[in-house]
Scaffold this motif. Structure first.
Motif, mmCIF file in Angstrom:
data_model
loop_
_atom_site.group_PDB
_atom_site.id
_atom_site.type_symbol
_atom_site.label_atom_id
_atom_site.label_comp_id
_atom_site.label_asym_id
_atom_site.label_seq_id
_atom_site.Cartn_x
_atom_site.Cartn_y
_atom_site.Cartn_z
ATOM 1 N N ASP A 29 66.915 47.303 84.080
ATOM 2 C CA ASP A 29 65.691 46.712 83.559
ATOM 3 C C ASP A 29 64.539 47.645 83.906
ATOM 4 N N GLU A 30 63.322 47.191 83.731
ATOM 5 C CA GLU A 30 62.161 48.058 83.943
ATOM 6 C C GLU A 30 61.982 48.485 85.395
ATOM 7 N N GLN A 31 62.504 47.706 86.347
ATOM 8 C CA GLN A 31 62.280 48.000 87.764
ATOM 9 C C GLN A 31 63.488 48.546 88.510
ATOM 10 N N ALA A 32 64.703 48.311 87.999
ATOM 11 C CA ALA A 32 65.877 48.666 88.788
ATOM 12 C C ALA A 32 67.084 48.988 87.908
ATOM 13 N N VAL A 33 68.031 49.671 88.517
ATOM 14 C CA VAL A 33 69.308 49.966 87.882
ATOM 15 C C VAL A 33 70.396 49.562 88.872
ATOM 16 N N VAL A 34 71.454 48.949 88.349
ATOM 17 C CA VAL A 34 72.598 48.555 89.171
ATOM 18 C C VAL A 34 73.816 49.299 88.643
ATOM 19 N N PHE A 35 74.533 49.964 89.544
ATOM 20 C CA PHE A 35 75.710 50.710 89.124
ATOM 21 C C PHE A 35 76.794 50.631 90.186
ATOM 22 N N LEU A 46 78.775 47.408 94.385
ATOM 23 C CA LEU A 46 77.619 47.730 93.556
ATOM 24 C C LEU A 46 76.472 48.309 94.378
ATOM 25 N N LEU A 47 75.642 49.098 93.723
ATOM 26 C CA LEU A 47 74.398 49.583 94.315
ATOM 27 C C LEU A 47 73.242 49.104 93.442
ATOM 28 N N VAL A 48 72.255 48.494 94.069
ATOM 29 C CA VAL A 48 71.052 48.030 93.382
ATOM 30 C C VAL A 48 69.932 48.975 93.799
ATOM 31 N N VAL A 49 69.382 49.698 92.826
ATOM 32 C CA VAL A 49 68.476 50.811 93.104
ATOM 33 C C VAL A 49 67.176 50.637 92.322
ATOM 34 N N PRO A 50 66.028 50.667 92.992
ATOM 35 C CA PRO A 50 64.772 50.628 92.247
ATOM 36 C C PRO A 50 64.594 51.920 91.451
ATOM 37 N N ARG A 51 63.970 51.807 90.307
ATOM 38 C CA ARG A 51 63.719 53.006 89.492
ATOM 39 C C ARG A 51 62.751 53.960 90.186
ATOM 40 N N ALA A 54 61.722 55.516 96.447
ATOM 41 C CA ALA A 54 61.187 55.078 97.742
ATOM 42 C C ALA A 54 62.278 55.401 98.749
ATOM 43 N N ALA A 55 61.984 56.223 99.706
ATOM 44 C CA ALA A 55 63.012 56.674 100.646
ATOM 45 C C ALA A 55 63.623 55.519 101.428
ATOM 46 N N GLY A 56 62.796 54.609 101.886
ATOM 47 C CA GLY A 56 63.277 53.497 102.696
ATOM 48 C C GLY A 56 62.508 52.235 102.400
ATOM 49 N N LEU A 57 62.850 51.183 103.112
ATOM 50 C CA LEU A 57 62.247 49.873 102.891
ATOM 51 C C LEU A 57 60.733 49.904 103.048
ATOM 52 N N GLU A 58 60.235 50.602 104.037
ATOM 53 C CA GLU A 58 58.790 50.648 104.273
ATOM 54 C C GLU A 58 58.048 51.351 103.145
ATOM 55 N N ASP A 59 58.742 52.195 102.391
ATOM 56 C CA ASP A 59 58.134 52.935 101.286
ATOM 57 C C ASP A 59 58.145 52.143 99.980
ATOM 58 N N LEU A 60 58.782 50.995 99.986
ATOM 59 C CA LEU A 60 58.961 50.198 98.780
ATOM 60 C C LEU A 60 57.936 49.075 98.734
ATOM 61 N N HIS A 67 62.273 42.024 93.599
ATOM 62 C CA HIS A 67 63.103 42.122 92.394
ATOM 63 C C HIS A 67 64.502 42.640 92.740
ATOM 64 N N VAL A 68 64.580 43.670 93.575
ATOM 65 C CA VAL A 68 65.871 44.252 93.955
ATOM 66 C C VAL A 68 66.728 43.221 94.695
ATOM 67 N N TRP A 69 66.130 42.499 95.636
ATOM 68 C CA TRP A 69 66.888 41.476 96.372
ATOM 69 C C TRP A 69 67.326 40.348 95.435
ATOM 70 N N ARG A 70 66.464 39.974 94.488
ATOM 71 C CA ARG A 70 66.820 38.928 93.513
ATOM 72 C C ARG A 70 68.018 39.387 92.679
ATOM 73 N N LEU A 71 68.000 40.646 92.241
ATOM 74 C CA LEU A 71 69.131 41.185 91.488
ATOM 75 C C LEU A 71 70.404 41.166 92.325
ATOM 76 N N ALA A 72 70.297 41.534 93.599
ATOM 77 C CA ALA A 72 71.474 41.521 94.472
ATOM 78 C C ALA A 72 72.068 40.119 94.536
ATOM 79 N N HIS A 73 71.217 39.118 94.605
ATOM 80 C CA HIS A 73 71.673 37.730 94.632
ATOM 81 C C HIS A 73 72.431 37.393 93.344
ATOM 82 N N ARG A 74 71.846 37.739 92.200
ATOM 83 C CA ARG A 74 72.490 37.471 90.915
ATOM 84 C C ARG A 74 73.815 38.208 90.788
ATOM 85 N N LEU A 75 73.860 39.441 91.253
ATOM 86 C CA LEU A 75 75.078 40.239 91.147
ATOM 87 C C LEU A 75 76.165 39.741 92.088
#
Length: 147
Positions: A29-35, A46-51, A54-60, A67-75
């Motif tokens: 989607d516009e914010q993330a890719v899952v592969f 699976l890997l859920v990756v923001p587009r 951001a090197a780490g959590l603090e950079d995100l 959005h990434v955590w929500r996708l992880a839940h759905r996946l």
């Protein structure tokens, strides 16, 4: 904090997001890719990756993180319904080299689990005294107010 040099010129996840590297994409989607993880713990890993790099959590930013955590839940739900062997799920994040991060582009692992799959987390778990827990909680509360 990370082994990232501040650029994404050699980031394999950025190459996947940009379509310049192969990946078995499950969702985008516009914010993330899952592969699919190229070196999976189990089939369905699976890997859920923001587009945005951001090197780490603090950079995100929090919106993308949510959005990434929500996708992880759905996946995770999708994995359970997929027909792949999946008796449980781990959602795992490694943030920083000492936390076993290998690709310095924030990502979540969503791992299908089953008995005997070989994935373990071993640690020297020790109970901590209430006074030390209270001191730690205070330090974190203070940092939360200032963040």
């Amino acid at each position: 904090m990370t082994a990232d040099d501040g650029t994404n010129d050699h980031c394999v996840f950025c190459a996947i997001v940009d379509g310049d590297a192969e990946a078995s994409v499950v969702h985008e989607d516009e914010q993330a890719v899952v592969f699919m993880d190229l070196n999976p713990v189990t089939p369905g890993h699976l890997l859920v990756v923001p587009r945005r790099h951001a090197a780490g959590l603090e950079d995100l930013d929090e919106e993308t993180s949510t959005h990434v955590w929500r996708l992880a839940h759905r996946l995770a739900r999708a994995l359970r319904r997929s027909g792949l062997r999946c008796d449980g799920i781990n959602v795992f994040m490694a943030d920083g080299e000492v936390a076993f991060q290998e690709v310095f582009h924030f990502h979540l692992h969503v791992i299908a689990r089953h008995a005997g799959d070989g994935f373990t987390i071993n640690a020297d778990w020790k109970e901590r005294s209430r006074s030390l827990l209270d001191t730690d909680a205070s330090a974190i509360r203070n940092a939360l107010v200032n963040s």
